[in-house]
Design a protein around this motif. Structure first.
Motif, PDB file in Angstrom:
ATOM      1  N   MET A 131       0.839  -1.183   0.000  1.00 57.77           N
ATOM      2  CA  MET A 131       0.000   0.000   0.000  1.00 57.77           C
ATOM      3  C   MET A 131       0.881   1.243   0.000  1.00 57.77           C
ATOM      4  SD  MET A 131      -1.327   0.142   3.971  1.00 57.77           S
ATOM      5  CE  MET A 131      -2.022   1.760   3.737  1.00 57.77           C
ATOM      6  N   LEU A 132       0.321   2.351  -0.536  1.00 58.50           N
ATOM      7  CA  LEU A 132       1.075   3.588  -0.585  1.00 58.50           C
ATOM      8  C   LEU A 132       0.993   4.303   0.755  1.00 58.50           C
ATOM      9  CD1 LEU A 132       0.084   5.017  -4.087  1.00 58.50           C
ATOM     10  CD2 LEU A 132       2.135   3.729  -3.475  1.00 58.50           C
ATOM     11  N   SER A 133       2.092   4.965   1.099  1.00 56.69           N
ATOM     12  CA  SER A 133       2.088   5.809   2.282  1.00 56.69           C
ATOM     13  C   SER A 133       1.474   7.158   1.928  1.00 56.69           C
ATOM     14  CB  SER A 133       3.513   5.982   2.805  1.00 56.69           C
ATOM     15  OG  SER A 133       4.302   6.677   1.844  1.00 56.69           O
ATOM     16  N   ALA A 134       1.355   8.036   2.939  1.00 59.10           N
ATOM     17  CA  ALA A 134       0.824   9.371   2.664  1.00 59.10           C
ATOM     18  C   ALA A 134       1.718  10.100   1.671  1.00 59.10           C
ATOM     19  CB  ALA A 134       0.715  10.153   3.978  1.00 59.10           C
ATOM     20  N   THR A 135       3.038   9.919   1.820  1.00 64.56           N
ATOM     21  CA  THR A 135       3.968  10.528   0.864  1.00 64.56           C
ATOM     22  C   THR A 135       3.785   9.937  -0.528  1.00 64.56           C
ATOM     23  OG1 THR A 135       5.549  10.856   2.655  1.00 64.56           O
ATOM     24  CG2 THR A 135       6.397  11.012   0.410  1.00 64.56           C
ATOM     25  N   GLY A 136       3.541   8.625  -0.585  1.00 63.94           N
ATOM     26  CA  GLY A 136       3.331   7.977  -1.877  1.00 63.94           C
ATOM     27  C   GLY A 136       2.091   8.474  -2.579  1.00 63.94           C
ATOM     28  N   ALA A 143       8.628   1.999  -6.261  1.00 60.25           N
ATOM     29  CA  ALA A 143       8.416   1.783  -4.831  1.00 60.25           C
ATOM     30  C   ALA A 143       7.448   0.631  -4.591  1.00 60.25           C
ATOM     31  CB  ALA A 143       7.896   3.060  -4.181  1.00 60.25           C
ATOM     32  N   VAL A 144       6.386   0.558  -5.369  1.00 60.49           N
ATOM     33  CA  VAL A 144       5.425  -0.535  -5.219  1.00 60.49           C
ATOM     34  C   VAL A 144       6.084  -1.870  -5.532  1.00 60.49           C
ATOM     35  CG1 VAL A 144       3.303  -1.522  -6.151  1.00 60.49           C
ATOM     36  CG2 VAL A 144       3.421   0.925  -5.642  1.00 60.49           C
ATOM     37  N   LEU A 145       6.872  -1.934  -6.599  1.00 60.15           N
ATOM     38  CA  LEU A 145       7.559  -3.179  -6.940  1.00 60.15           C
ATOM     39  C   LEU A 145       8.585  -3.562  -5.873  1.00 60.15           C
ATOM     40  CD1 LEU A 145       8.130  -2.640 -10.773  1.00 60.15           C
ATOM     41  CD2 LEU A 145       6.427  -4.108  -9.662  1.00 60.15           C
ATOM     42  N   TRP A 146       9.213  -2.555  -5.251  1.00 63.93           N
ATOM     43  CA  TRP A 146      10.204  -2.815  -4.198  1.00 63.93           C
ATOM     44  C   TRP A 146       9.530  -3.458  -2.981  1.00 63.93           C
ATOM     45  CZ3 TRP A 146      15.541  -1.563  -3.660  1.00 63.93           C
ATOM     46  CH2 TRP A 146      16.049  -1.712  -2.363  1.00 63.93           C
ATOM     47  N   ALA A 147       8.387  -2.915  -2.599  1.00 63.89           N
ATOM     48  CA  ALA A 147       7.730  -3.392  -1.383  1.00 63.89           C
ATOM     49  C   ALA A 147       6.814  -4.583  -1.616  1.00 63.89           C
ATOM     50  CB  ALA A 147       6.913  -2.257  -0.750  1.00 63.89           C
ATOM     51  N   LEU A 148       6.566  -4.921  -2.864  1.00 63.38           N
ATOM     52  CA  LEU A 148       5.573  -5.954  -3.159  1.00 63.38           C
ATOM     53  C   LEU A 148       5.949  -7.341  -2.660  1.00 63.38           C
ATOM     54  CD1 LEU A 148       2.858  -6.449  -4.511  1.00 63.38           C
ATOM     55  CD2 LEU A 148       4.069  -6.921  -6.658  1.00 63.38           C
ATOM     56  N   PRO A 149       7.183  -7.834  -2.804  1.00 62.71           N
ATOM     57  CA  PRO A 149       7.491  -9.205  -2.360  1.00 62.71           C
ATOM     58  C   PRO A 149       7.277  -9.362  -0.850  1.00 62.71           C
ATOM     59  CG  PRO A 149       9.215  -8.374  -3.792  1.00 62.71           C
ATOM     60  CD  PRO A 149       8.358  -7.201  -3.438  1.00 62.71           C
ATOM     61  N   ALA A 150       6.539 -10.374  -0.478  1.00 69.38           N
ATOM     62  CA  ALA A 150       6.288 -10.632   0.945  1.00 69.38           C
ATOM     63  C   ALA A 150       7.498 -11.326   1.559  1.00 69.38           C
ATOM     64  CB  ALA A 150       5.049 -11.501   1.116  1.00 69.38           C
ATOM     65  N   GLU A 158       6.947  -4.334   8.600  1.00 67.68           N
ATOM     66  CA  GLU A 158       6.735  -3.462   7.460  1.00 67.68           C
ATOM     67  C   GLU A 158       7.968  -3.462   6.563  1.00 67.68           C
ATOM     68  OE1 GLU A 158       5.711   0.440   8.691  1.00 67.68           O
ATOM     69  OE2 GLU A 158       3.788  -0.138   9.586  1.00 67.68           O
ATOM     70  N   ARG A 159       7.706  -3.577   5.275  1.00 70.41           N
ATOM     71  CA  ARG A 159       8.781  -3.458   4.282  1.00 70.41           C
ATOM     72  C   ARG A 159       8.519  -2.192   3.485  1.00 70.41           C
ATOM     73  NH1 ARG A 159      12.621  -6.200   1.245  1.00 70.41           N
ATOM     74  NH2 ARG A 159      12.605  -5.778  -0.998  1.00 70.41           N
ATOM     75  N   THR A 160       9.461  -1.270   3.467  1.00 66.23           N
ATOM     76  CA  THR A 160       9.299   0.011   2.787  1.00 66.23           C
ATOM     77  C   THR A 160      10.429   0.231   1.790  1.00 66.23           C
ATOM     78  OG1 THR A 160      10.539   1.204   4.501  1.00 66.23           O
ATOM     79  CG2 THR A 160       8.163   1.021   4.798  1.00 66.23           C
ATOM     80  N   ASP A 161      10.156   1.052   0.797  1.00 67.50           N
ATOM     81  CA  ASP A 161      11.194   1.418  -0.169  1.00 67.50           C
ATOM     82  C   ASP A 161      12.067   2.522   0.416  1.00 67.50           C
ATOM     83  OD1 ASP A 161      10.272   4.243  -1.644  1.00 67.50           O
ATOM     84  OD2 ASP A 161       8.684   3.121  -0.633  1.00 67.50           O
ATOM     85  N   PRO A 162      13.233   2.786  -0.159  1.00 62.54           N
ATOM     86  CA  PRO A 162      14.136   3.799   0.403  1.00 62.54           C
ATOM     87  C   PRO A 162      13.519   5.194   0.479  1.00 62.54           C
ATOM     88  CG  PRO A 162      15.333   2.382  -1.113  1.00 62.54           C
ATOM     89  CD  PRO A 162      13.895   2.030  -1.250  1.00 62.54           C
ATOM     90  N   LEU A 163      12.568   5.523  -0.395  1.00 58.94           N
ATOM     91  CA  LEU A 163      11.955   6.846  -0.383  1.00 58.94           C
ATOM     92  C   LEU A 163      10.721   6.912   0.516  1.00 58.94           C
ATOM     93  CD1 LEU A 163      12.185   7.794  -4.176  1.00 58.94           C
ATOM     94  CD2 LEU A 163      13.723   8.446  -2.318  1.00 58.94           C
TER      95      LEU A 163
END
Length: 385
Positions: A1-6, A42-49, A132-137
């Motif tokens: 899911m996207l964050s508020a920044t996303g 960012a979505v592709l980065w965080a997608l793998p469980a 939680e898995r997040t992207d660098p941004l």
């Protein structure tokens, strides 16, 4: 899911891209496309469980107010890839505790420790734990819950105190349970003989009737009983901290008696809170019960003494109250003759003389306590009186 920044980046990218193409501003369109590309990456980065095992425990599960307690999380990477960009988020009370997780290589385990809040007494819900898995941004994140919620019990603080001597004879070593070896001369029940019983206690009539050797079970009724009245009225205390100190004082008095295996009766203006008979882990039961005691809106403390006119007599009565509103304290005079000794613990600054009008008679000993460290010295003087 996207964050508020996303979500903000996605909206900005969409607007800039549409605005740039519609009005022919190439720079705006390029910036918009960069925002949209960043969100997609960012979505592709965080997608793998992440393939992980997580176990959380609380150490210790019961703790005194202000003492340290920790959440301990053990993470094990059961997958075949190194996992980065993870953080553990544990719900604790009304807020979250976030701990960054270092890179986890395949087959390795890592233990995370973080402090839990213990400043306030009561049951503190902990969990569920989330990874939680997040992207660098910080544009996208993937959350996965682990385990079930747990509870940290924050109990009152206690200080070591002696038991107030009361009555004419005392069993100074306990116990108060029905399994006392000798007890007093008070008959309690009949039971079957076990090796080591005193043969002088054999009840021959019951033995003849049942065909089984029966002995008299005696209990010690001379054990000092301690009755603690805890004033939980909001108007009796100047602050929340003063009330917490009163609970600490009541817990210290009750725990001292329970630790010596003496019966304790704990009451408030709303009625009985807890009664122990002096057996088992009564000290822990008292602290657990006092951990969840709250303040009341009642105006007078008098109701706490209503059932004491029929008290069996003897023992010590300890009243723990504040220094603000004293309504109902005069009821101590109605029941004081039922006890061997009466002591009052006043929490806070010493009250003015005008506030003493509705209190008990002046010959009732009063200990004024400004902090828990003040209680032992005054209590020892009262015990030696």
């Amino acid at each position: 899911m996207l964050s508020a920044t996303g979500w903000g980046t996605l909206a900005a990218g969409t607007v800039l891209t549409g605005f740039g193409y519609a009005l022919g501003y190439g720079e705006a369109a390029a910036l918009g496309m960069a925002c949209l590309l960043a969100v997609a990456v960012a979505v592709l980065w965080a997608l793998p469980a992440p393939v992980l095992d997580a176990e959380r425990r609380i150490a210790p599960r019961r703790v005194g107010r202000g003492d340290s307690a920790e959440g301990v999380v053990t993470l094990t990477n059961t997958g075949s890839r190194t996992r980065r960009g993870l953080r553990a988020v544990d719900r604790c009370g009304e807020g979250d505790i976030t701990v960054e997780v270092p890179a986890l290589h395949p087959g390795t385990a890592h233990e995370l420790r973080y402090a839990l809040p213990t400043a306030r007494r009561g049951r503190v819900p902990v969990g569920p734990l989330r990874l939680e898995r997040t992207d660098p941004l910080g544009l996208a994140r993937r959350m996965r819950p682990y385990g079930d919620p747990d509870t940290l019990l924050v109990r009152p603080r206690v200080c070591p105190l002696p038991v107030l001597p009361s009555g004419q004879a005392h069993h100074v070593e306990g116990p108060a349970s029905d399994t006392a070896d000798d007890g007093s001369l008070t008959f309690h029940a009949l039971r079957e003989y076990v090796l080591g019983d005193d043969l002088r206690r054999v009840h021959w009539r019951s033995t003849a009737r049942t065909g089984t050797l029966m002995v008299r079970q005696m209990v010690d009724v001379s054990l000092p009983h301690t009755t603690v009245v805890l004033d939980t009225r909001q108007r009796a205390y100047a602050s929340e901290d003063a009330f917490e100190l009163a609970v600490d004082c009541a817990a210290s008095v009750a725990h001292a008696a329970a630790r010596s295996h003496f019966p304790v009766h704990l009451v408030a203006e709303r009625g009985p809170l807890l009664h122990t008979d002096g057996s088992g882990d009564d000290g822990d039961a008292l602290l657990d019960g006092l951990a969840v005691v709250g303040r009341s809106d009642l105006k007078s403390l008098a109701a706490a003494f209503d059932g004491m006119e029929s008290h069996r007599g003897g023992g010590a009565l300890v009243v723990v109250t504040g220094t603000d509103d004293t309504r109902g304290l005069g009821a101590v005079d109605r029941v004081r003759h039922r006890f061997d000794r009466v002591t009052m613990v006043r929490v806070g600054a010493e009250p003015e003389a005008a506030r003493e009008v509705s209190g008990p008679r002046p010959d009732v000993p009063q200990l004024h306590v400004a902090s828990l460290e003040d209680l032992p010295a005054g209590w020892r003087r009262e015990a030696a009186r």
